[in-house]
Design a protein around this motif. Sequence first.
Motif, PDB file in Angstrom:
ATOM      1  N   MET A 115     -14.045  50.421 -59.221  1.00 27.90           N
ATOM      2  CA  MET A 115     -12.983  50.095 -58.557  1.00 27.90           C
ATOM      3  C   MET A 115     -11.974  51.125 -58.374  1.00 27.90           C
ATOM      4  SD  MET A 115     -11.005  47.698 -61.477  1.00 27.90           S
ATOM      5  CE  MET A 115      -9.823  47.572 -60.492  1.00 27.90           C
ATOM      6  N   TYR A 149     -22.351  28.575 -53.299  1.00 32.80           N
ATOM      7  CA  TYR A 149     -21.641  29.586 -53.294  1.00 32.80           C
ATOM      8  C   TYR A 149     -22.026  30.647 -51.977  1.00 32.80           C
ATOM      9  CZ  TYR A 149     -19.580  34.084 -54.414  1.00 32.80           C
ATOM     10  OH  TYR A 149     -19.081  35.376 -54.436  1.00 32.80           O
ATOM     11  N   ALA A 161     -16.591  42.121 -62.329  1.00 37.39           N
ATOM     12  CA  ALA A 161     -15.722  42.135 -61.300  1.00 37.39           C
ATOM     13  C   ALA A 161     -14.357  42.733 -62.150  1.00 37.39           C
ATOM     14  CB  ALA A 161     -15.402  41.028 -60.815  1.00 37.39           C
ATOM     15  N   LEU A 176     -19.753  48.490 -62.490  1.00 40.65           N
ATOM     16  CA  LEU A 176     -18.540  48.124 -61.679  1.00 40.65           C
ATOM     17  C   LEU A 176     -17.803  49.318 -61.336  1.00 40.65           C
ATOM     18  CD1 LEU A 176     -16.133  46.082 -61.442  1.00 40.65           C
ATOM     19  CD2 LEU A 176     -15.608  46.595 -63.948  1.00 40.65           C
ATOM     20  N   GLN A 224     -18.517  35.930 -60.006  1.00 40.53           N
ATOM     21  CA  GLN A 224     -18.795  36.783 -58.776  1.00 40.53           C
ATOM     22  C   GLN A 224     -17.885  37.630 -58.185  1.00 40.53           C
ATOM     23  OE1 GLN A 224     -22.110  36.864 -56.778  1.00 40.53           O
ATOM     24  NE2 GLN A 224     -22.419  36.448 -58.849  1.00 40.53           N
ATOM     25  N   ARG A 225     -16.502  37.051 -58.544  1.00 40.13           N
ATOM     26  CA  ARG A 225     -15.366  37.965 -58.000  1.00 40.13           C
ATOM     27  C   ARG A 225     -13.948  37.505 -58.735  1.00 40.13           C
ATOM     28  NH1 ARG A 225     -15.106  36.573 -51.753  1.00 40.13           N
ATOM     29  NH2 ARG A 225     -17.076  35.821 -51.642  1.00 40.13           N
ATOM     30  N   LEU A 226     -13.257  38.537 -58.768  1.00 37.56           N
ATOM     31  CA  LEU A 226     -11.853  38.243 -59.582  1.00 37.56           C
ATOM     32  C   LEU A 226     -10.693  38.594 -58.387  1.00 37.56           C
ATOM     33  CD1 LEU A 226     -12.027  39.802 -62.953  1.00 37.56           C
ATOM     34  CD2 LEU A 226     -12.158  37.348 -62.391  1.00 37.56           C
ATOM     35  N   LEU A 227      -9.515  37.556 -58.072  1.00 35.97           N
ATOM     36  CA  LEU A 227      -8.520  38.003 -57.168  1.00 35.97           C
ATOM     37  C   LEU A 227      -7.268  37.659 -57.988  1.00 35.97           C
ATOM     38  CD1 LEU A 227     -10.304  35.902 -54.389  1.00 35.97           C
ATOM     39  CD2 LEU A 227      -9.955  38.185 -54.269  1.00 35.97           C
TER      40      LEU A 227
END
Length: 285
Positions: free
Chosen positions: A32, A175, A81, A30, A133-136
């Motif tokens: 970021m 997806y 994520a 990961l 798969q993703r975080l928002l």
Amino acid sequence: MGTCSAPLEAPALGAWTAGPSAPTRRTGGLMMTLTGGRGLFAVGRVGGADAPCVTDVELFEPATMAWRKLAPLPIATCGGAAVEFQDGRVLVGAPIPGPLTDWRHGEALFLVYELSTDHWTEVAHAPAPFTLQRLLLLGMNEVLAVGFDQDGLVTAFTWSSNGLTKALSPPRTPYYGVRGVVASPDRTITWFLDDTSVLRSSAPDAQPARVTDALPGGFLDDAIVAPGQQVIARSNSGWLRWAPSSSGWRELRPPPQHDRRGALRVAWLGDDRALIARPNRSTSS
């Protein structure tokens, strides 16, 4: 396997200053950016593509041009994520794959990191079947988690201080057919599908409704979220731009030396310009 490093842009335009290499050489994991230009590297594999997953977490601080180790995650994972809240906390979603015979029967743990105490706290668990798969970010302290179930169909949850709640996603949609997702502070969610149609939910618990019809023969390769909840997309016919005010696509002039092959990496600059990195393909490759 390579060494992670942090190049920093020098004051002189077009020049770069090499930063120190990260202490841990990792494959995957990961990565970021945090406020203040800091960089967070976590988990992944150490020792090659077949090495076991690790729990290591490291933070790069541009003010000191140095790395420091943070408290490790309570669970080893090869990826994940993350999002940063306005108060500086970091929420990490750690996927837990299913067995080799049924890898899609995965789960996910959600953990919050407090920089002031250097401590991780498990805050939620998404049961199988869910492959994250993703975080928002939805709001100041609410997050949308998007992934897929054992059939590969998109599924979603929201997390807040009230816990983990199932969210409604486009029904019976694989997806891989979701090219982009925009989560807004007003809790609306916009889904960009590979046939160029656009769906929107007025809230996480509301059924997505179509707001833009698919273009005839259209197909999206990528959909990249831009400032102001706009989306720039690369399609089979060229580049497109979608804005919430119009709820429709319009054509854009493609970048120079446009190559539709390979994934794109885009960084948005503060003056509404985009820095686009694309594959460099020579005639001999």
